[in-house]
Motif scaffolding. Structure first.
Motif, PDB file in Angstrom:
ATOM      1  N   PRO A 195       1.193  -0.688   3.437  1.00 49.05           N
ATOM      2  CA  PRO A 195       0.318  -1.841   3.167  1.00 49.05           C
ATOM      3  C   PRO A 195      -1.170  -1.500   3.230  1.00 49.05           C
ATOM      4  CG  PRO A 195       2.080  -2.459   4.669  1.00 49.05           C
ATOM      5  CD  PRO A 195       2.113  -0.969   4.565  1.00 49.05           C
ATOM      6  N   THR A 196      -1.580  -0.706   4.251  1.00 51.74           N
ATOM      7  CA  THR A 196      -3.012  -0.401   4.377  1.00 51.74           C
ATOM      8  C   THR A 196      -3.479   0.535   3.267  1.00 51.74           C
ATOM      9  OG1 THR A 196      -2.538   1.417   5.932  1.00 51.74           O
ATOM     10  CG2 THR A 196      -3.036  -0.750   6.873  1.00 51.74           C
ATOM     11  N   PHE A 244      -2.629   6.217   6.865  1.00 52.15           N
ATOM     12  CA  PHE A 244      -2.380   4.864   6.373  1.00 52.15           C
ATOM     13  C   PHE A 244      -0.900   4.537   6.462  1.00 52.15           C
ATOM     14  CE2 PHE A 244      -5.895   6.605   3.746  1.00 52.15           C
ATOM     15  CZ  PHE A 244      -6.909   5.724   4.108  1.00 52.15           C
ATOM     16  N   THR A 245      -0.595   3.246   6.485  1.00 51.22           N
ATOM     17  CA  THR A 245       0.758   2.770   6.228  1.00 51.22           C
ATOM     18  C   THR A 245       0.823   2.369   4.754  1.00 51.22           C
ATOM     19  OG1 THR A 245       0.171   0.480   6.750  1.00 51.22           O
ATOM     20  CG2 THR A 245       0.940   1.872   8.584  1.00 51.22           C
ATOM     21  N   GLN A 289      -2.325   0.564   0.157  1.00 49.82           N
ATOM     22  CA  GLN A 289      -2.521  -0.272  -1.032  1.00 49.82           C
ATOM     23  C   GLN A 289      -3.819  -1.069  -0.908  1.00 49.82           C
ATOM     24  OE1 GLN A 289       0.880  -2.630  -2.299  1.00 49.82           O
ATOM     25  NE2 GLN A 289      -0.468  -4.206  -3.137  1.00 49.82           N
ATOM     26  N   GLU A 290      -4.086  -1.557   0.299  1.00 50.96           N
ATOM     27  CA  GLU A 290      -5.305  -2.350   0.531  1.00 50.96           C
ATOM     28  C   GLU A 290      -6.562  -1.517   0.303  1.00 50.96           C
ATOM     29  OE1 GLU A 290      -7.506  -4.264   4.420  1.00 50.96           O
ATOM     30  OE2 GLU A 290      -5.322  -4.294   4.361  1.00 50.96           O
ATOM     31  N   LYS A 291      -6.525  -0.238   0.741  1.00 48.12           N
ATOM     32  CA  LYS A 291      -7.691   0.627   0.597  1.00 48.12           C
ATOM     33  C   LYS A 291      -7.973   0.974  -0.863  1.00 48.12           C
ATOM     34  CE  LYS A 291      -8.938   1.309   4.924  1.00 48.12           C
ATOM     35  NZ  LYS A 291     -10.288   0.925   5.424  1.00 48.12           N
TER      36      LYS A 291
END
Length: 273
Positions: free
Chosen positions: A221-222, A218-219, A224-226
């Motif tokens: 942002p991704t 993950f990065t 946090q989104e997950k």
């Protein structure tokens, strides 16, 4: 190739331990000194083959590569006083951001560079920040880059962003530790969890987070989104963080840059005196 370290405080010790642990330098090739000799002697108790010198003069004379790990103002004094010893065939390295490499080049004939380490280098991880002098010979650039590649991810950095880069790389672990400790304290205060359990959970969360990023699952942002499911508990927590954060990090960078500017001003005055 003899490597000298003048100053075995926190960062000097971290550099020594990282270079030895990472196999970048053999203990028998290290010559160290410190104003308080007992601090240097402690390293010799751990790494028996290290040579402890009685003075900076001995370190400079016996070494080809010299790390200066003392306070910024003391770097100028040391460089001026020992200028004749820093001969053209040597390489001298500052590890602090307020000391600009061109200043060192005006004081000594040696090849000059700055390498800002991070405490994360002790775990053979993190980044080390490089700035090369205009007169720095290529073989020194290549040698030090290869050396620090064994303990970190070396990155050449422009003078204009050296402070913010150091804030993230070198100061960042302390900032994140402070925030994590604050989270642990609040958890203990607001719930029934004990400090030991909260600390264990937080430590392993950070280790796991690091692995997720390192393995590029993950990065930021991704990730946090997950985790942050719409309408879920994490979202409620993020909302509080967004509301309470304000300009915390903006103020942090303003404060570090002001301190940096103040130090650079006083160092420049001493340099020109």
């Amino acid at each position: 190739m003899k490597v000298g370290v003048i100053g075995t405080g926190n960062m000097g010790t971290i550099i020594i331990e990282a270079l030895i642990t990472g196999g970048a330098v053999s203990p028998s090739d290290l010559i160290v000194t410190n104003r308080t000799k007992s601090k240097a002697d402690r390293l010799k108790h751990i790494f028996k083959e290290i040579t402890v010198a009685g003075s900076p003069d001995e370190v400079i004379k016996q070494s080809e590569i010299i790390f200066i790990c003392v306070k910024p103002l003391d770097i100028i004094s040391l460089s001026k006083e020992k200028a004749s010893l820093f001969t053209k065939e040597k390489c001298v390295i500052s590890i602090t951001s307020p000391i600009q490499v061109p200043w060192l080049e005006q004081l000594v004939d040696a090849s000059c560079m700055r390498i800002i380490p991070s405490i994360t280098n002790r775990a053979l991880a993190g980044v080390s920040l490089f700035t090369f002098g205009k007169r720095c010979e290529e073989h020194w650039k290549e040698m030090l880059w290869e050396m620090f590649s064994k303990v970190s991810v070396p990155l050449e950095i422009d003078e204009s962003i050296i402070r913010v880069s150091s804030d993230i790389v070198s100061c960042g672990p302390a900032f994140i530790s402070f925030l994590t400790r604050s989270m642990i304290t609040a958890a203990e205060k607001e719930t029934k969890i004990d400090e030991t359990t909260a600390t264990m959970l937080a430590e392993n969360m950070l280790i796991g987070l690091g692995e997720l990023l390192k393995q590029k699952h993950f990065t930021f942002p991704t990730l946090q989104e997950k985790v942050c499911v719409k309408g879920g508990i994490t979202g409620e927590g993020i909302a509080v963080l967004e509301q309470e954060r304000g300009e915390m990090f903006e103020k942090l960078f303003r404060a570090t840059h002001k301190k940096f500017a103040d130090e650079a001003f006083h160092i420049n005055k001493k340099f020109n005196s």
